[in-house]
Scaffold this motif. Structure first.
Motif, PDB file in Angstrom:
ATOM      1  N   ASP A 140      35.250  52.479  37.351  1.00 41.91           N
ATOM      2  CA  ASP A 140      35.764  51.113  37.397  1.00 41.91           C
ATOM      3  C   ASP A 140      36.455  50.815  38.728  1.00 41.91           C
ATOM      4  OD1 ASP A 140      34.826  50.911  34.849  1.00 41.91           O
ATOM      5  OD2 ASP A 140      36.771  50.702  33.877  1.00 41.91           O
ATOM      6  N   PRO A 141      36.686  49.524  39.021  1.00 39.18           N
ATOM      7  CA  PRO A 141      37.334  49.178  40.296  1.00 39.18           C
ATOM      8  C   PRO A 141      38.776  49.665  40.406  1.00 39.18           C
ATOM      9  CG  PRO A 141      36.984  47.220  38.944  1.00 39.18           C
ATOM     10  CD  PRO A 141      36.237  48.320  38.302  1.00 39.18           C
ATOM     11  N   TRP A 142      39.480  49.699  39.260  1.00 40.92           N
ATOM     12  CA  TRP A 142      40.857  50.183  39.250  1.00 40.92           C
ATOM     13  C   TRP A 142      40.996  51.259  38.182  1.00 40.92           C
ATOM     14  CZ3 TRP A 142      39.774  44.888  39.098  1.00 40.92           C
ATOM     15  CH2 TRP A 142      40.102  44.155  40.258  1.00 40.92           C
ATOM     16  N   LYS A 143      41.860  52.220  38.452  1.00 43.03           N
ATOM     17  CA  LYS A 143      42.080  53.340  37.535  1.00 43.03           C
ATOM     18  C   LYS A 143      43.540  53.362  37.103  1.00 43.03           C
ATOM     19  CE  LYS A 143      41.763  58.385  37.204  1.00 43.03           C
ATOM     20  NZ  LYS A 143      43.096  58.494  36.572  1.00 43.03           N
ATOM     21  N   VAL A 144      43.775  53.470  35.790  1.00 43.47           N
ATOM     22  CA  VAL A 144      45.145  53.525  35.307  1.00 43.47           C
ATOM     23  C   VAL A 144      45.805  54.821  35.779  1.00 43.47           C
ATOM     24  CG1 VAL A 144      44.575  54.636  33.082  1.00 43.47           C
ATOM     25  CG2 VAL A 144      46.629  53.195  33.289  1.00 43.47           C
ATOM     26  N   PRO A 176      37.489  46.944  45.166  1.00 43.99           N
ATOM     27  CA  PRO A 176      38.063  45.604  45.069  1.00 43.99           C
ATOM     28  C   PRO A 176      38.946  45.286  46.270  1.00 43.99           C
ATOM     29  CG  PRO A 176      39.339  47.113  43.730  1.00 43.99           C
ATOM     30  CD  PRO A 176      38.175  47.900  44.261  1.00 43.99           C
ATOM     31  N   TYR A 177      39.175  43.987  46.479  1.00 43.75           N
ATOM     32  CA  TYR A 177      40.092  43.590  47.546  1.00 43.75           C
ATOM     33  C   TYR A 177      41.549  43.894  47.165  1.00 43.75           C
ATOM     34  CZ  TYR A 177      36.335  40.891  49.818  1.00 43.75           C
ATOM     35  OH  TYR A 177      35.177  40.500  50.457  1.00 43.75           O
ATOM     36  N   VAL A 178      41.913  43.560  45.924  1.00 33.95           N
ATOM     37  CA  VAL A 178      43.294  43.764  45.466  1.00 33.95           C
ATOM     38  C   VAL A 178      43.526  45.238  45.180  1.00 33.95           C
ATOM     39  CG1 VAL A 178      44.929  43.259  43.611  1.00 33.95           C
ATOM     40  CG2 VAL A 178      43.523  41.429  44.569  1.00 33.95           C
ATOM     41  N   ASP A 179      44.651  45.779  45.682  1.00 29.81           N
ATOM     42  CA  ASP A 179      44.910  47.212  45.569  1.00 29.81           C
ATOM     43  C   ASP A 179      45.286  47.648  44.165  1.00 29.81           C
ATOM     44  OD1 ASP A 179      44.398  48.007  48.196  1.00 29.81           O
ATOM     45  OD2 ASP A 179      46.382  47.368  48.872  1.00 29.81           O
ATOM     46  N   ARG A 180      46.088  46.836  43.481  1.00 26.00           N
ATOM     47  CA  ARG A 180      46.601  47.287  42.189  1.00 26.00           C
ATOM     48  C   ARG A 180      46.650  46.138  41.180  1.00 26.00           C
ATOM     49  NH1 ARG A 180      52.143  50.433  42.810  1.00 26.00           N
ATOM     50  NH2 ARG A 180      52.856  48.289  43.196  1.00 26.00           N
ATOM     51  N   ILE A 181      46.531  46.501  39.913  1.00 25.10           N
ATOM     52  CA  ILE A 181      46.838  45.595  38.813  1.00 25.10           C
ATOM     53  C   ILE A 181      48.061  46.175  38.106  1.00 25.10           C
ATOM     54  CG2 ILE A 181      46.081  44.678  36.599  1.00 25.10           C
ATOM     55  CD1 ILE A 181      43.285  44.532  37.675  1.00 25.10           C
ATOM     56  N   VAL A 182      49.071  45.344  37.928  1.00 22.37           N
ATOM     57  CA  VAL A 182      50.317  45.770  37.298  1.00 22.37           C
ATOM     58  C   VAL A 182      50.443  45.015  35.979  1.00 22.37           C
ATOM     59  CG1 VAL A 182      52.823  45.889  37.519  1.00 22.37           C
ATOM     60  CG2 VAL A 182      51.368  46.207  39.541  1.00 22.37           C
ATOM     61  N   ALA A 183      50.368  45.748  34.874  1.00 21.20           N
ATOM     62  CA  ALA A 183      50.415  45.146  33.544  1.00 21.20           C
ATOM     63  C   ALA A 183      51.782  45.408  32.923  1.00 21.20           C
ATOM     64  CB  ALA A 183      49.307  45.720  32.662  1.00 21.20           C
ATOM     65  N   TYR A 197      32.536  37.066  36.462  1.00 24.42           N
ATOM     66  CA  TYR A 197      32.917  36.309  37.655  1.00 24.42           C
ATOM     67  C   TYR A 197      33.513  37.218  38.730  1.00 24.42           C
ATOM     68  CZ  TYR A 197      32.186  32.836  34.086  1.00 24.42           C
ATOM     69  OH  TYR A 197      31.626  32.105  33.064  1.00 24.42           O
ATOM     70  N   ARG A 198      33.466  38.536  38.484  1.00 26.30           N
ATOM     71  CA  ARG A 198      33.728  39.578  39.481  1.00 26.30           C
ATOM     72  C   ARG A 198      35.154  39.530  40.024  1.00 26.30           C
ATOM     73  NH1 ARG A 198      27.758  39.415  42.433  1.00 26.30           N
ATOM     74  NH2 ARG A 198      26.606  39.290  40.488  1.00 26.30           N
ATOM     75  N   VAL A 199      36.045  40.019  39.192  1.00 20.81           N
ATOM     76  CA  VAL A 199      37.461  40.051  39.553  1.00 20.81           C
ATOM     77  C   VAL A 199      37.695  40.944  40.770  1.00 20.81           C
ATOM     78  CG1 VAL A 199      39.782  40.561  38.678  1.00 20.81           C
ATOM     79  CG2 VAL A 199      38.063  39.592  37.145  1.00 20.81           C
ATOM     80  N   ASP A 200      36.807  41.904  41.002  1.00 21.57           N
ATOM     81  CA  ASP A 200      36.972  42.766  42.180  1.00 21.57           C
ATOM     82  C   ASP A 200      36.819  41.992  43.492  1.00 21.57           C
ATOM     83  OD1 ASP A 200      34.247  42.411  41.643  1.00 21.57           O
ATOM     84  OD2 ASP A 200      33.684  44.329  42.510  1.00 21.57           O
ATOM     85  N   GLU A 201      36.276  40.762  43.427  1.00 17.74           N
ATOM     86  CA  GLU A 201      36.140  39.931  44.624  1.00 17.74           C
ATOM     87  C   GLU A 201      37.310  38.957  44.807  1.00 17.74           C
ATOM     88  OE1 GLU A 201      32.348  38.021  44.356  1.00 17.74           O
ATOM     89  OE2 GLU A 201      31.241  39.909  44.223  1.00 17.74           O
ATOM     90  N   PHE A 202      38.224  38.895  43.841  1.00 19.68           N
ATOM     91  CA  PHE A 202      39.407  38.054  44.004  1.00 19.68           C
ATOM     92  C   PHE A 202      40.276  38.665  45.108  1.00 19.68           C
ATOM     93  CE2 PHE A 202      39.581  36.535  39.259  1.00 19.68           C
ATOM     94  CZ  PHE A 202      38.292  36.056  39.378  1.00 19.68           C
ATOM     95  N   PHE A 203      40.932  37.803  45.884  1.00 15.11           N
ATOM     96  CA  PHE A 203      41.809  38.329  46.934  1.00 15.11           C
ATOM     97  C   PHE A 203      42.928  37.349  47.213  1.00 15.11           C
ATOM     98  CE2 PHE A 203      38.970  35.569  49.275  1.00 15.11           C
ATOM     99  CZ  PHE A 203      39.724  35.054  50.322  1.00 15.11           C
ATOM    100  N   TYR A 204      43.973  37.869  47.826  1.00 14.49           N
ATOM    101  CA  TYR A 204      45.102  37.034  48.214  1.00 14.49           C
ATOM    102  C   TYR A 204      44.857  36.428  49.585  1.00 14.49           C
ATOM    103  CZ  TYR A 204      48.137  38.422  44.364  1.00 14.49           C
ATOM    104  OH  TYR A 204      48.693  38.599  43.121  1.00 14.49           O
TER     105      TYR A 204
END
Length: 641
Positions: free
Chosen positions: A253-257, A285-292, A623-630
């Motif tokens: 996956d694009p991000w790993k917990v 992905p462009y974004v480095d981390r997802i913080v939940a 819609y490919r969240v891995d392509e979202f960026f700041y």
């Protein structure tokens, strides 16, 4: 006939000149220092030989930049699975136009839906750097799917065709073939699902917990320490790609917990070996981390309104939109409103397999079902609950689906109390007591108990309005709220007379998607749980279908399974939808409830308008969240305390 799925994507990318030069790309700021310190190899050595080059320019997406965290909210650790869903990394997946495209796979060679040869990307690696090869498929099939200690029910149903398991052939390290003697058109759509049945697994990691490969004394001791009764229970707990509950397990996956429960905040970091790149060779992905962050579900809207989430769609509903809009100017976010692709925002499921013989007979009477539908003024529901923006009518596919029919939407779904009264009378409810409530044939009051999951506030609000219309028609609704698990158990046991929940799940459908939801093939369809049990258990439980119109749905599903042309599959879908509209097996009300999506204004590449669905879009996944960026690199750089 051979269908090579790589061709469409390859032609699009080649025509646009989008082939990347990954060796020249800049590293993510999160990865760069690790490369410099020798902890990770450079990008060119981490990517597959042929990475997936995102067709962003074809889709008019902006080339982005690295950096930042996306903050979101979850009600409990189990909800981390929705990050797996929206990451939407699949062997093969749907694009925004609902075309099936290779993703993790380089190619799929489909021969008449009987034989599927998967071509892996040479040099593809798991998130820990270990090679991803066909041995990961072999291990899953031989050591997990066929191991009755790990998988007591046997291989997943979509791998079984008329009782036949697939022939699985490992051809070499990058080629594996699955074949059956009869077509299996469900195979690829199931792999593209929001929650797929993984048919591969990181063998190099999981072998250390499998009895055929491990030190059993060590594993037994580990299972005992974790209060697990067996090695198999330990293995299944650790093999958790969907729940994201095991930080030690490698992923594609694009991000790993990286956070282990229990915790109040869970962090997902970018996968340094992710297989997708943008047209300039930047690794996604462009974004480095997802913080939940964990929070009470009832506070999600308030927290979003206070600017405490950068991307949020779970736990907020249409009714929250006015409040969310009110906070936009203060907290630098915007509130998108996407139509939800459900057959109906609120649907009623008369249980044709309920235990009560009088209600069972009524629920099986099409006149009764039609009368209930004709007694509902959907226009009032739409005005009151859905801001007049819904589509009034039956439980059917949405307007955006190529299978949509306006005739199916309207059939028996207009407000006509006179016709409804006549049909109620004809169904045997022609006597009333003093207050006007009709009497059942056995003399009981027509008190129709409608059961609903207690947290579905929008549906409960709709039921209160529907109850008033039914009272006018002489049917007294008794609303019963309960826990979802208890409700399912009651339905499976035949104790529910009617259940209310959302309608058709696969409402944004194409003809190549299995129409199984329209036939009694699973017990979780509240219109016929015991018929579904019979299908799921091959006749060992439940009841055999004994209603001709329902049997026709089963026959049509079988025909779809063996159909060889898109036209044939389309006609089968349309016939099944038409039967549902005419028979009112599930009574729909209004489509098009809006899903609010709160997103920080500086996040780019998220569509302003799109269809929101569990399947086929995996919520935001297609819609490919891995392509979202700041837009600004510094945005949310310090999201964690």
């Amino acid at each position: 006939m051979s269908d090579n799925l790589i061709s469409r994507r390859t032609l699009l990318i080649a025509a646009a000149g989008l082939f990347a030069t990954p060796a020249l790309a800049v590293e993510s700021p999160l990865i760069g220092p690790q490369v410099a310190a020798g902890k990770l190899p450079p990008l060119a050595e981490r990517l597959p030989k042929q990475p997936l080059v995102a067709d962003m320019l074809v889709r008019k997406r902006t080339i982005g930049q690295y950096g930042g965290d996306i903050r979101t909210l979850v009600a409990k650790p189990r909800d981390l699975r929705y990050i797996t869903v929206m990451g939407y990394t699949r062997l093969i997946g749907y694009d925004e136009d609902l075309n099936l495209e290779p993703d993790v796979l380089l190619d799929v060679i489909n021969e008449g839906d009987r034989s599927f040869t998967f071509v892996l990307r040479e040099g593809h690696r798991w998130s820990d750097g270990a090679p991803f090869t066909t041995d990961d498929f072999r291990f899953y099939w031989e050591e997990v799917a066929l191991n009755r200690e790990l998988t007591p029910a046997g291989p997943p149903a979509f791998l079984i065709v008329d009782g036949e398991q697939p022939k699985v052939e490992v051809l070499d390290a990058t080629h594996i073939r699955y074949s059956w003697s009869r077509p299996n058109p469900r195979f690829l759509p199931f792999l593209a699902g929001p929650r797929p049945d993984w048919i591969y697994t990181p063998a190099h990691y999981l072998k250390q917990f499998h009895k055929n490969y491990c030190d059993m004394a060590k594993v037994t001791a580990m299972a005992k320490d974790l209060q697990m009764g067996s090695w198999a229970a330990l293995y299944n707990k650790l093999d958790a790609p969907y729940e994201a509950s095991n930080p030690d397990m490698p992923t594609l996956d694009p991000w790993k917990v990286v956070t282990k429960a229990p915790a109040q905040q869970f962090i997902f970091e970018r996968n340094p070996y992710y297989h997708r790149v943008d047209p300039q060779g930047q690794q996604l992905p462009y974004v480095d981390r997802i913080v939940a962050n964990v929070a009470a579900a009832g506070l999600f809207a308030a927290k979003a309104n206070a600017g405490e989430a950068d991307l949020l769609f779970r736990g907020i509903t249409t009714g929250d939109i006015p409040m969310l809009k009110g906070g936009e100017s203060w907290h630098n976010y915007r509130t998108l409103a996407w139509p939800i692709a459900k057959g109906s925002a609120c649907a009623l499921y008369p249980n044709q397999t309920c235990n009560d013989p009088v209600w069972r007979k009524l629920n099986r009477d099409v006149r009764f079902r039609r009368a209930l539908s004709l007694s509902i003024d959907r226009h009032v529901l739409n005005n009151t609950l859905w801001f007049r923006r819904g589509v009034e009518g039956n439980n059917t596919v949405v307007l955006q689906s190529a299978l949509f029919s306006d005739d199916d939407r309207k059939a028996w779904a207009t407000y006509d109390p006179k016709l409804a009264s006549r049909l109620f009378d004809e169904a045997g409810l022609d006597k009333r007591e003093g207050s006007g409530t009709r009497l059942l044939p056995d003399g009981r009051l027509a008190e129709l108990v409608v059961e609903v999951e207690g947290e579905n506030n929008d549906i409960i609000d709709a039921l209160e309005i529907i109850g008033e219309f039914w009272a006018d028609a002489g049917i007294k609704m008794v609303l019963k709220t309960e826990d979802d698990g208890a409700l399912n158990d009651r339905a499976y046991a035949g104790q529910t007379v009617m259940v209310a929940r959302a309608g058709l799940d696969l409402a944004y459908a194409t003809a190549v998607m299995p129409p199984a939801e329209l036939a009694p093939l699973q017990q979780d369809n509240m219109a016929w749980p015991k018929w579904g049990q019979y299908a799921e258990t091959a006749g060992k439980a439940g009841e055999k279908v004994d209603v001709p119109e329902v049997q026709e749905l089963l026959d049509l599903n079988d025909q779809w399974m063996n159909a060889t042309t898109l036209n044939d599959k389309t006609q089968i879908w349309r016939r099944m939808l038409s039967i549902h509209a005419d028979q009112q097996f599930i009574i729909g009300t209004v489509q098009g409830a809006l899903q609010p999506i709160v997103v920080t204004k500086t996040i780019q590449n998220i569509p302003k308008k799109a269809v929101f669905s569990w399947q086929p879009t995996a919520m935001l996944g297609a819609y490919r969240v891995d392509e979202f960026f700041y837009e600004q690199k510094t945005a949310q750089a310090d999201a964690t305390p």
